[in-house]
Design an enzyme around this catalytic site. Sequence first.
Site, short mmCIF file in Angstrom:
data_model
loop_
_atom_site.label_atom_id
_atom_site.label_comp_id
_atom_site.label_asym_id
_atom_site.label_seq_id
_atom_site.Cartn_x
_atom_site.Cartn_y
_atom_site.Cartn_z
N CYS A 2 0.49 9.46 -2.11
CA CYS A 2 1.68 9.61 -2.96
C CYS A 2 2.95 9.73 -2.14
O CYS A 2 2.93 10.19 -1.00
CB CYS A 2 1.53 10.87 -3.80
SG CYS A 2 0.02 10.92 -4.76
N ARG A 27 2.59 3.29 2.01
CA ARG A 27 1.66 4.42 2.06
C ARG A 27 0.46 4.20 1.13
O ARG A 27 -0.53 4.91 1.24
CB ARG A 27 2.37 5.70 1.64
CG ARG A 27 3.50 6.09 2.57
CD ARG A 27 4.29 7.25 2.01
NE ARG A 27 3.48 8.45 1.93
CZ ARG A 27 3.43 9.37 2.88
NH1 ARG A 27 4.14 9.22 3.97
NH2 ARG A 27 2.68 10.45 2.74
N TRP A 73 -0.94 7.85 -5.85
CA TRP A 73 -2.25 7.34 -5.43
C TRP A 73 -3.25 8.25 -6.12
O TRP A 73 -3.35 9.43 -5.80
CB TRP A 73 -2.35 7.44 -3.91
CG TRP A 73 -3.50 6.70 -3.30
CD1 TRP A 73 -3.54 5.37 -2.99
CD2 TRP A 73 -4.75 7.25 -2.87
NE1 TRP A 73 -4.75 5.07 -2.41
CE2 TRP A 73 -5.51 6.20 -2.32
CE3 TRP A 73 -5.30 8.53 -2.90
CZ2 TRP A 73 -6.79 6.38 -1.80
CZ3 TRP A 73 -6.57 8.73 -2.38
CH2 TRP A 73 -7.30 7.66 -1.84
N ASN A 99 3.15 15.82 -4.89
CA ASN A 99 2.12 15.32 -3.96
C ASN A 99 1.19 16.49 -3.66
O ASN A 99 1.66 17.61 -3.48
CB ASN A 99 2.74 14.87 -2.64
CG ASN A 99 3.52 13.57 -2.77
OD1 ASN A 99 3.55 12.97 -3.85
ND2 ASN A 99 4.13 13.14 -1.69
N GLY A 100 -0.10 16.22 -3.55
CA GLY A 100 -1.04 17.30 -3.24
C GLY A 100 -2.00 17.52 -4.39
O GLY A 100 -2.08 16.69 -5.31
N GLU A 480 -13.57 0.52 16.85
CA GLU A 480 -12.23 0.27 16.32
C GLU A 480 -12.09 -1.19 15.84
O GLU A 480 -11.50 -1.44 14.78
CB GLU A 480 -11.20 0.61 17.42
CG GLU A 480 -9.75 0.32 17.08
CD GLU A 480 -9.20 1.06 15.88
OE1 GLU A 480 -9.91 1.92 15.31
OE2 GLU A 480 -8.09 0.74 15.46
N LYS A 484 -11.15 -2.22 12.04
CA LYS A 484 -9.99 -3.07 11.71
C LYS A 484 -10.42 -4.21 10.80
O LYS A 484 -9.77 -4.50 9.81
CB LYS A 484 -9.35 -3.67 12.97
CG LYS A 484 -8.52 -2.79 13.85
CD LYS A 484 -7.21 -2.32 13.26
CE LYS A 484 -7.38 -1.07 12.46
NZ LYS A 484 -7.20 0.18 13.12
N GLU A 487 -11.51 -2.97 7.17
CA GLU A 487 -10.52 -2.34 6.28
C GLU A 487 -9.48 -3.31 5.74
O GLU A 487 -8.95 -3.10 4.66
CB GLU A 487 -9.83 -1.15 6.96
CG GLU A 487 -8.91 -1.51 8.08
CD GLU A 487 -8.20 -0.30 8.67
OE1 GLU A 487 -7.91 0.64 7.95
OE2 GLU A 487 -7.95 -0.32 9.89
N HIS A 503 -32.32 -0.79 19.09
CA HIS A 503 -33.02 0.30 18.39
C HIS A 503 -32.91 0.15 16.87
O HIS A 503 -33.08 1.13 16.14
CB HIS A 503 -32.46 1.65 18.85
CG HIS A 503 -32.66 1.88 20.32
ND1 HIS A 503 -33.89 2.19 20.86
CD2 HIS A 503 -31.81 1.80 21.36
CE1 HIS A 503 -33.77 2.30 22.18
NE2 HIS A 503 -32.52 2.06 22.51
N LYS A 602 -1.86 4.87 3.67
CA LYS A 602 -1.48 5.00 5.07
C LYS A 602 -1.83 6.38 5.63
O LYS A 602 -2.34 6.51 6.72
CB LYS A 602 0.02 4.73 5.22
CG LYS A 602 0.54 4.85 6.66
CD LYS A 602 -0.14 3.83 7.57
CE LYS A 602 0.24 3.99 9.02
NZ LYS A 602 -0.74 3.37 9.91
C1 F6R Z 1 -7.34 2.78 10.27
C2 F6R Z 1 -6.47 3.90 10.04
C3 F6R Z 1 -7.07 5.20 9.69
C4 F6R Z 1 -6.29 6.34 10.35
C5 F6R Z 1 -6.81 7.70 9.86
C6 F6R Z 1 -6.12 8.84 10.57
O1 F6R Z 1 -6.63 1.65 10.64
O2 F6R Z 1 -5.27 3.79 10.11
O3 F6R Z 1 -8.43 5.26 10.01
O4 F6R Z 1 -6.41 6.23 11.73
O5 F6R Z 1 -6.62 7.81 8.49
O6 F6R Z 1 -4.74 8.78 10.36
P1 F6R Z 1 -3.74 9.59 11.27
O7 F6R Z 1 -3.79 8.99 12.63
O8 F6R Z 1 -2.41 9.44 10.62
O9 F6R Z 1 -4.23 11.01 11.29
#
Ligand code: F6R
Length: 607
Positions: A2, A27, A73, A99-100, A480, A484, A487, A503, A602
């Site tokens: 949010c 976000r 959200w 928010n929250g 990672e 990527k 997602e 395994h 985000k």
């Molecule tokens: C993936 C991604 C998420 C963040 C995770 C932690 O591309 O962006 O996995 O890395 O939500 O977010 P932060 O770094 O803001 O704590």
Amino acid sequence: MCGIIGYVGHRTALPILIEGLRRLEYRGYDSAGVALASPNDVTVTKSAGRISALEQIIDVESTQTTGLGHTRWATHGAPNDVNAHPHADSSGRIAVIHNGIIENDRALRTYLEQHGVTFTSDTDSEVLAQLIAQLYDGNLEKAVRQALHEVSGTYGIAVVCADEPGVIIAARQGSPLIIGVGKDEHLLASDAAAILAHTSQVVYLGDGEMARITPNELRITTLEAVPVAKEVEEIEWSLEQIELAGYDHFMLKEIFEQPAALENCLRGRIDLREGTVHLGGLVDCARELVRAKRIILTGCGTAWHAALVGEYLFEELARIPTETEYGSEFRYRNPIVNEGTVVIAVSQSGETTDTIAAFNEAKQRGALTLGVVNVVGSSLARGTDAGVYLHVGPEIGVASTKAFTGQVAVLALIACFLGRRKHMSPTAAMQFITALSQIPTQVARVLERADDARKVAEKYQQRENWLYLGRGYNYPVALEGALKLKEISYIHSEGLPAAEMKHGPIALITEGMPVVVIATAGSQYEKIINNISEVRTRGGSVIAIATEGDREIAKMVDHVLYVPDTLEPLQPLLTAIPLQLIAYHAAVIRGCNVDKPRNLAKSVTVE
Ligand code: F6R
């Protein structure tokens, strides 16, 4: 997650609110709305879907100069028009954005219903609007304060009232809020990006604090009404940094920003003459840190992957036992925090709920807590005992890219900072930081070959299952790379330590299945070549990430993406780049919304 924007001043609020909402879009959200306050009433307009849907139903002629905007959200209640924010009380004179999560909303809802209140939405946030209205006796600030004493949970809220049209009341507990200071106007936002076009002068609201905001006055108090003196601070980010600047997507822009971002991150921190690392943020706790008996790195998602690289770095360079914990696991499993335990929270946003909770748990148990954070003034940055900022600039794309390399670079700096104070020789430190100082230029060289990664993405984009394999420092990079891809392109992908493949996961390999193997020069090169041949024998197509000059590997695999040579511990800073590019191009080719992937936000501010 949010987003909040608010305006009170001399200008027409609506365009400022809509622009702010657009800047919060990154976000992630599923509905949006605005409330405009005038002496007659509070007009609330809201809609499920995109901000463009909201714009179609809004009265563009509105001239009110006080208003709130929100992107939601969904957590409590479906993402529809009714559950969208703002929420008004039954009389329609008070509106709230939130928010929250209000944890005791059921009990409060029942209480209010018993007192004749009829709810229109399923949200916990409407409870706040109705409760404030019940308590209102002509003083909005007082009513909000009383209401918040009844509430448990987390909130960043903003409230307007038709009876006090030039006033916004805001309060924060666990969900960020900043107040932008302009000339005869104030803005309010959950994220600096929403207000940067208007001012870079801000006041950060702390947990347990409230603000009464009018065009000319900003008064901050605790929930107990004790005045709090606050400094106006300058946001170091510029407007250009949060705009696309000709790129198709923020993710691509941020991938290409990495040379400059890393340059910024390392600036002033590497001393090539002395062969040492300067980290101003750690000076005060350096002695305690060097004596650490154990380090726990915590984070989520990409930040957790960077932390895992940090674990390897800390153990190798500083010889301090280190482990990496998911924030969500650490907080609930009664972790052991002895004397000499240092907990380092790694986070781009500094607002990830699980990471903050883990770090709070560690703090309560007496650990020295450090932050490796990008967003200045964020909850984590403000709550840790000490820390090191990434300084990679704002990251808008939901998929984290430059924050990952920034996190690894900072963890490498900390490892060397500690190593040098322990067992690391001046020669070894000099070699390490010299290699680190070359990374930005080397990243630029990887980016020059971005088209090779695009071709790989093009060839395999229809395959629904991918594997990513790596060993040692490149094992977290394999994780990672897989994250990527999944997602943003919705392709199923798994990252593994290469040796683990046999395994179990080797059973997945079928003819033509893309398997990305990070096979750069280093201590485990021969081993990873064996893993490549295991994949090839079973018909898998191998895409190798290899070191420039390794011509032999090209004969063994289907595709090679080259990166420059560097020290093994620094390889993740280079090997991550082609994997980011593959994911990006696969998503674009598959028609996915790269910067706003489905179901994602985000900054994850819920558990
Ligand atoms: C993936 C991604 C998420 C963040 C995770 C932690 O591309 O962006 O996995 O890395 O939500 O977010 P932060 O770094 O803001 O704590």
